[in-house]
Design an enzyme around this catalytic site. Structure first.
Site, short mmCIF file in Angstrom:
data_model
loop_
_atom_site.label_atom_id
_atom_site.label_comp_id
_atom_site.label_asym_id
_atom_site.label_seq_id
_atom_site.Cartn_x
_atom_site.Cartn_y
_atom_site.Cartn_z
N ASP A 1 3.76 0.20 12.26
CA ASP A 1 2.52 -0.33 11.67
C ASP A 1 2.27 -1.79 12.07
O ASP A 1 1.23 -2.36 11.68
CB ASP A 1 2.57 -0.25 10.13
CG ASP A 1 2.70 1.19 9.64
OD1 ASP A 1 2.37 2.11 10.41
OD2 ASP A 1 3.14 1.39 8.50
N ILE B 1 7.36 6.36 17.38
CA ILE B 1 7.13 7.15 16.16
C ILE B 1 5.95 8.11 16.34
O ILE B 1 6.05 9.29 16.01
CB ILE B 1 6.86 6.22 14.94
CG1 ILE B 1 7.93 5.13 14.81
CG2 ILE B 1 6.74 7.04 13.65
CD1 ILE B 1 9.32 5.61 14.45
N ILE C 1 3.80 18.26 8.86
CA ILE C 1 4.54 18.08 7.61
C ILE C 1 5.63 19.16 7.47
O ILE C 1 6.01 19.52 6.37
CB ILE C 1 3.62 18.06 6.36
CG1 ILE C 1 2.82 19.36 6.21
CG2 ILE C 1 2.68 16.88 6.38
CD1 ILE C 1 2.25 19.51 4.80
N ASP C 2 6.11 19.62 8.63
CA ASP C 2 7.13 20.68 8.61
C ASP C 2 8.40 20.25 7.86
O ASP C 2 9.06 21.07 7.22
CB ASP C 2 7.48 21.10 10.04
CG ASP C 2 7.92 19.92 10.90
OD1 ASP C 2 7.16 18.94 10.99
OD2 ASP C 2 9.04 19.96 11.44
N ARG D 1 0.49 14.74 13.22
CA ARG D 1 1.26 14.31 12.04
C ARG D 1 1.65 15.54 11.23
O ARG D 1 1.11 15.81 10.16
CB ARG D 1 0.44 13.31 11.21
CG ARG D 1 0.09 12.07 12.01
CD ARG D 1 -0.73 11.08 11.21
NE ARG D 1 0.07 10.28 10.30
CZ ARG D 1 -0.44 9.37 9.46
NH1 ARG D 1 -1.74 9.17 9.45
NH2 ARG D 1 0.35 8.70 8.66
N LYS E 1 0.84 -1.20 0.00
CA LYS E 1 0.00 0.00 0.00
C LYS E 1 0.87 1.25 0.00
O LYS E 1 0.70 2.15 -0.82
CB LYS E 1 -0.90 0.02 1.25
CG LYS E 1 -1.55 1.38 1.50
CD LYS E 1 -2.43 1.38 2.74
CE LYS E 1 -1.73 1.74 4.02
NZ LYS E 1 -1.55 3.17 4.29
N ASN E 2 1.81 1.30 0.93
CA ASN E 2 2.56 2.55 1.10
C ASN E 2 3.52 2.81 -0.07
O ASN E 2 3.84 3.96 -0.36
CB ASN E 2 3.27 2.57 2.45
CG ASN E 2 2.25 2.74 3.58
OD1 ASN E 2 1.13 3.19 3.35
ND2 ASN E 2 2.63 2.37 4.80
N CYS F 1 -5.13 8.14 9.02
CA CYS F 1 -5.40 7.57 10.34
C CYS F 1 -5.15 8.59 11.44
O CYS F 1 -4.19 9.35 11.39
CB CYS F 1 -4.50 6.35 10.58
SG CYS F 1 -5.03 4.90 9.69
N ARG G 1 -9.19 0.03 3.65
CA ARG G 1 -8.25 1.01 3.08
C ARG G 1 -6.92 0.35 2.71
O ARG G 1 -6.24 0.79 1.78
CB ARG G 1 -7.96 2.12 4.11
CG ARG G 1 -9.03 3.19 4.18
CD ARG G 1 -8.55 4.33 5.04
NE ARG G 1 -7.13 4.55 4.81
CZ ARG G 1 -6.24 4.87 5.74
NH1 ARG G 1 -6.62 5.02 6.99
NH2 ARG G 1 -4.99 5.04 5.44
C1 EPZ Z 1 4.31 6.65 6.61
O1 EPZ Z 1 3.61 7.76 7.17
C2 EPZ Z 1 3.28 5.58 6.40
N1 EPZ Z 1 2.26 6.08 5.50
C3 EPZ Z 1 2.66 5.19 7.73
O2 EPZ Z 1 1.78 4.13 7.47
C4 EPZ Z 1 3.77 4.72 8.68
O3 EPZ Z 1 3.23 4.51 9.95
C5 EPZ Z 1 4.86 5.80 8.79
O4 EPZ Z 1 5.33 6.17 7.47
C6 EPZ Z 1 6.06 5.36 9.60
O5 EPZ Z 1 6.64 4.22 9.03
C7 EPZ Z 1 2.50 6.09 4.19
O6 EPZ Z 1 3.53 5.65 3.71
C8 EPZ Z 1 1.40 6.60 3.34
P1 EPZ Z 1 6.56 9.76 8.78
P2 EPZ Z 1 4.29 9.19 7.20
O7 EPZ Z 1 6.63 11.04 8.05
O8 EPZ Z 1 5.15 9.32 6.01
C9 EPZ Z 1 7.07 12.95 12.33
C10 EPZ Z 1 -0.12 2.79 7.88
O9 EPZ Z 1 -0.85 2.31 8.75
N2 EPZ Z 1 7.10 13.97 11.28
O10 EPZ Z 1 7.66 8.77 8.61
O11 EPZ Z 1 3.21 10.19 7.40
C11 EPZ Z 1 5.70 12.29 12.43
O12 EPZ Z 1 4.83 13.06 13.23
C12 EPZ Z 1 0.53 4.06 8.11
O13 EPZ Z 1 0.06 2.24 6.77
C13 EPZ Z 1 7.37 15.27 11.62
O14 EPZ Z 1 7.58 15.62 12.79
O15 EPZ Z 1 5.17 9.06 8.51
C14 EPZ Z 1 6.05 10.97 13.06
O16 EPZ Z 1 6.21 11.15 14.44
C15 EPZ Z 1 -0.03 5.03 9.02
N3 EPZ Z 1 7.41 16.21 10.61
C16 EPZ Z 1 7.41 10.65 12.45
O17 EPZ Z 1 7.92 11.90 11.97
C17 EPZ Z 1 7.21 15.88 9.32
O18 EPZ Z 1 7.27 16.78 8.47
C18 EPZ Z 1 7.40 9.68 11.28
O19 EPZ Z 1 6.43 10.09 10.33
C19 EPZ Z 1 6.94 14.56 8.98
C20 EPZ Z 1 6.89 13.60 9.99
#
Ligand code: EPZ
Length: 419
Positions: free
Chosen positions: A307, A329, A124-125, A122, A22-23, A117, A399
């Site tokens: 996950d 995380i 996106i900074d 979450r 999926k991801n 979710c 999903r």
């Molecule tokens: C991806 O989410 C996956 N989603 C998530 O899958 C997965 O849990 C996650 O990576 C971690 O492996 C997709 O690939 C679509 P991150 P993502 O940016 O990219 C912080 C599932 O169930 N962060 O790696 O959104 C954030 O808050 C899911 O399939 C910032 O602080 O995750 C978190 O604490 C849900 N600033 C950590 O980093 C940012 O700009 C990791 O988030 C971005 C992230």
């Protein structure tokens, strides 16, 4: 209300084929828009998140279709707009990848902040930091991220990520492949789908090096062509079936996997007394009568995936002893614990740690899948419980899991979808 009805107590047995990731799919589908020609993505799972992304692309003007025996065909010609409004993107967190793609293609992007979710903050900074490093102006106005470039478009630059973020790593890669010059992402995420995307981009003519390590170098090129590329097997789906086999004391061959991607999960299962036998592109999992309690700490890849902690908690709910699951995380990813408690589990959550005292048996109960992976945990708990479990919130599960009911029934489980 739709629900999955699971009657527990049957050891799973037989073999199950794992679908595409999926991801990885939700990163590669928007990436296809970067090319001037048609791409064919093989092994894309038929799940709601993929359908939704297909519809988003269609509404942006691209043509997306599934062709039997070929895969998901994406024709980016006709794709003209740099705006992705809330009605389109709200259902899908990964729609934020449109920011990188639209910026790369048009030097301009307006994408509403996405849904996904509910597992804590979450931000996106880090994505925005990357776009700014590449020379974009970025503002957030009324829930919409607006980004644009001045002058000649994006320019390659070094970007150091303050947190290891899969999303930021991918989004910056998407923006940088058509930028002028070299972008270096430091402290990059190393997840398998980052590598899958980099390989796809390279097959389109991009110059991405180092994906899978924490330094990714992207030399911008002038244009990309369409390409045919496979999506890797879904390691979270594979882990779900492995843990389900373990939790039911079953014997299951999980096929079409890359065992290396499952190392952390296999290691923890073995510690818990589960037999995990790797053979080529499959793993056989033989569950013990009762697993041993083990501790888990979630970490970025190659650590134990966030996950997969939910299904592991369902396994530990019946383990011999006390286990501790630390979530590093996300700040709110134990919402499912209350639901497992309804089934007789003994769990205390203290901040980012769940302490689970294994019980002899779980009992079927009505429970709710509060998000995608929580839903998987409910199903695994239901399979190993005594009696009937009704899992509500099926839309979350749909999903991300392709044909979950059919696959479980194929392994001898008593599961049905009641609409
Ligand atoms: C991806 O989410 C996956 N989603 C998530 O899958 C997965 O849990 C996650 O990576 C971690 O492996 C997709 O690939 C679509 P991150 P993502 O940016 O990219 C912080 C599932 O169930 N962060 O790696 O959104 C954030 O808050 C899911 O399939 C910032 O602080 O995750 C978190 O604490 C849900 N600033 C950590 O980093 C940012 O700009 C990791 O988030 C971005 C992230």
């Amino acid at each position: 209300m739709a629900r999955l009805t699971v009657t527990g107590g049957r050891p799973l047995s037989g073999s199950v084929r794992i679908s595409g990731s999926k991801n990885a799919s939700v990163a590669m589908i928007p990436a296809a828009l970067l090319a001037s020609g048609v791409s064919v993505l093989e092994n894309v799972p038929e799940i709601v998140d993929v359908d939704v992304f297909g519809r988003i692309l269609s509404q942006l003007g691209a043509r997306v279709s599934r062709e039997e025996g070929r895969g998901l065909v994406i024709d980016p010609n006709g794709f003209k707009t740099w705006e992705a409004p809330y009605e389109l993107v709200k259902k899908l967190r990964a729609s934020y990848y449109l920011l990188g793609v639209l910026l790369a293609r048009f030097g301009r992007a307006e994408v509403a902040l996405p849904g996904g979710c509910n597992i804590g903050l979450r931000p996106i900074d880090q994505h925005i930091k990357g776009f700014r490093a590449l020379g974009a102006e970025v503002v957030l106005e009324h829930g919409v991220v607006k980004a644009w470039t001045k002058g000649k478009g994006l320019k390659g630059a070094p970007v150091y990520l303050d947190v290891v973020s899969v999303g930021a790593t991918i989004n910056i890669m998407l923006a940088a492949v058509l930028a002028d010059g070299l972008t270096v992402i430091e402290n990059a995420a190393k997840e398998p789908h980052v590598v899958n995307l980099a390989n796809y981009l390279n097959s389109m003519g991009a110059k991405v090096q180092g994906a899978g390590t924490d330094v990714i170098r992207i030399k911008g090129v002038k244009r990309l062509t369409g390409s045919q590329h496979p999506v890797i097997p879904d390691e979270v789906e594979a882990a779900t079936f492995m843990v389900a086999a373990a939790a039911t004391g079953g014997d299951v061959l999980v096929t079409n996997v890359i065992p290396k991607h499952l190392d952390s999960v296999s290691a923890k299962l073995r510690e818990a007394g589960v037999e995990v036998i790797e053979n080529g592109d499959s793993v056989r999992v033989v569950g013990p009568g009762r697993p041993r309690a083990v501790n888990v700490k979630t970490l970025p890849y190659p650590g134990f995936p966030t996950d997969c902690q939910q299904v592991f908690a369902a396994l530990m709910a019946r383990a011999d002893g006390i286990s501790m699951i630390q979530e590093t995380i996300y700040d709110n990813r134990f919402g499912y614990a209350n639901e497992l408690i309804r089934m007789g589990a003994s769990i205390k959550v203290d901040g980012r740690t769940a302490i689970i005292e294994g019980v002899d048996r779980l009992f079927g109960a009505p429970v709710t899948a509060i998000d995608l992976r929580a839903g998987a945990a409910m199903v695994v708990a239901g399979l190993s419980a005594q009696g009937k479990t009704d899992v509500y919130g099926v839309d979350h599960i749909e999903r991300g899991y392709e044909r979950l009911v059919d696959k479980l029934v194929g392994l001898g489980a008593e599961v049905s979808l009641v609409k």
